[in-house]
Design a protein around this motif. Structure first.
Motif, PDB file in Angstrom:
ATOM      1  N   THR A 142       0.809  -1.222   0.000  1.00  0.00           N
ATOM      2  CA  THR A 142       0.000   0.000   0.000  1.00  0.00           C
ATOM      3  C   THR A 142       0.845   1.276   0.000  1.00  0.00           C
ATOM      4  O   THR A 142       0.632   2.154  -0.843  1.00  0.00           O
ATOM      5  N   GLU A 181       1.037   4.058  -3.037  1.00  0.00           N
ATOM      6  CA  GLU A 181       0.747   5.465  -2.753  1.00  0.00           C
ATOM      7  C   GLU A 181       1.915   6.367  -3.149  1.00  0.00           C
ATOM      8  O   GLU A 181       1.716   7.441  -3.695  1.00  0.00           O
ATOM      9  N   LEU A 233      -3.300   8.888  -7.832  1.00  0.00           N
ATOM     10  CA  LEU A 233      -4.208   8.252  -6.876  1.00  0.00           C
ATOM     11  C   LEU A 233      -5.146   9.293  -6.256  1.00  0.00           C
ATOM     12  O   LEU A 233      -6.338   9.058  -6.122  1.00  0.00           O
ATOM     13  N   ASP A 234      -4.606  10.462  -5.926  1.00  0.00           N
ATOM     14  CA  ASP A 234      -5.436  11.528  -5.371  1.00  0.00           C
ATOM     15  C   ASP A 234      -6.495  11.981  -6.365  1.00  0.00           C
ATOM     16  O   ASP A 234      -7.641  12.216  -5.990  1.00  0.00           O
TER      17      ASP A 234
END
Length: 157
Positions: A64, A68, A75-76
């Motif tokens: 994870t 990220e 991803l945001d």
């Protein structure tokens, strides 16, 4: 939806390039001769292999933070797009404006056209006398939603 947006050849290859993964690939003679280290298919597969190895070695807890870090802003953006898809635009606009200006947007009907049974509304949304967007709809509520969507898409809050 989030997975499909992130896990595709183009996105993974871009991330691999961003992190210079091509510098660490060991390729056969044929792939070396054909500039294989720059091919999106090879780069995306290599990144998937790295993430798969981290997952197999350490599980979800280990992979994870790697995902990220690698995906960062992508991803945001996907999270924000999903949030937009799951809420109505008036609520999203109101939350954004309250957060930034500590007030609420104001909607004004600019015009109505058509017969009573099929009236079309044109609405504008404002913040502190500044027009943020406009929308049309077959009801006032639909026009306000479209005006809020227009304001959010313009992003000039």
């Amino acid at each position: 939806k989030r997975r499909a947006t992130l896990v595709n050849e183009a996105t993974l290859a871009d991330v691999a390039r961003q992190w210079n993964l091509q510098d660490y690939l060991r390729l056969g003679q044929g792939e070396l001769a054909s500039e294989g280290k720059h091919k999106s298919s090879i780069l995306s597969s290599a990144l998937e292999a790295v993430l798969g190895a981290v997952f197999l070695d350490g599980g979800l807890v280990a992979v994870t933070p790697v995902v990220e870090r690698l995906m960062g802003d992508r991803l945001d953006r996907v999270k924000e797009n999903l949030r937009l898809m799951n809420k109505d635009f008036k609520t999203l606009l109101q939350e954004a404006i309250q957060n930034k200006y500590k007030t609420v947007p104001k909607y004004e009907i600019d015009s109505t056209q058509g017969p009573e049974h099929r009236k079309e509304f044109k609405v504008s949304v404002y913040i502190q006398e500044r027009k943020l967007g406009e929308g049309k709809g077959l009801s006032r509520k639909e026009a306000e939603q479209n005006a809020a969507q227009s304001a959010l898409e313009k992003g000039n809050l």
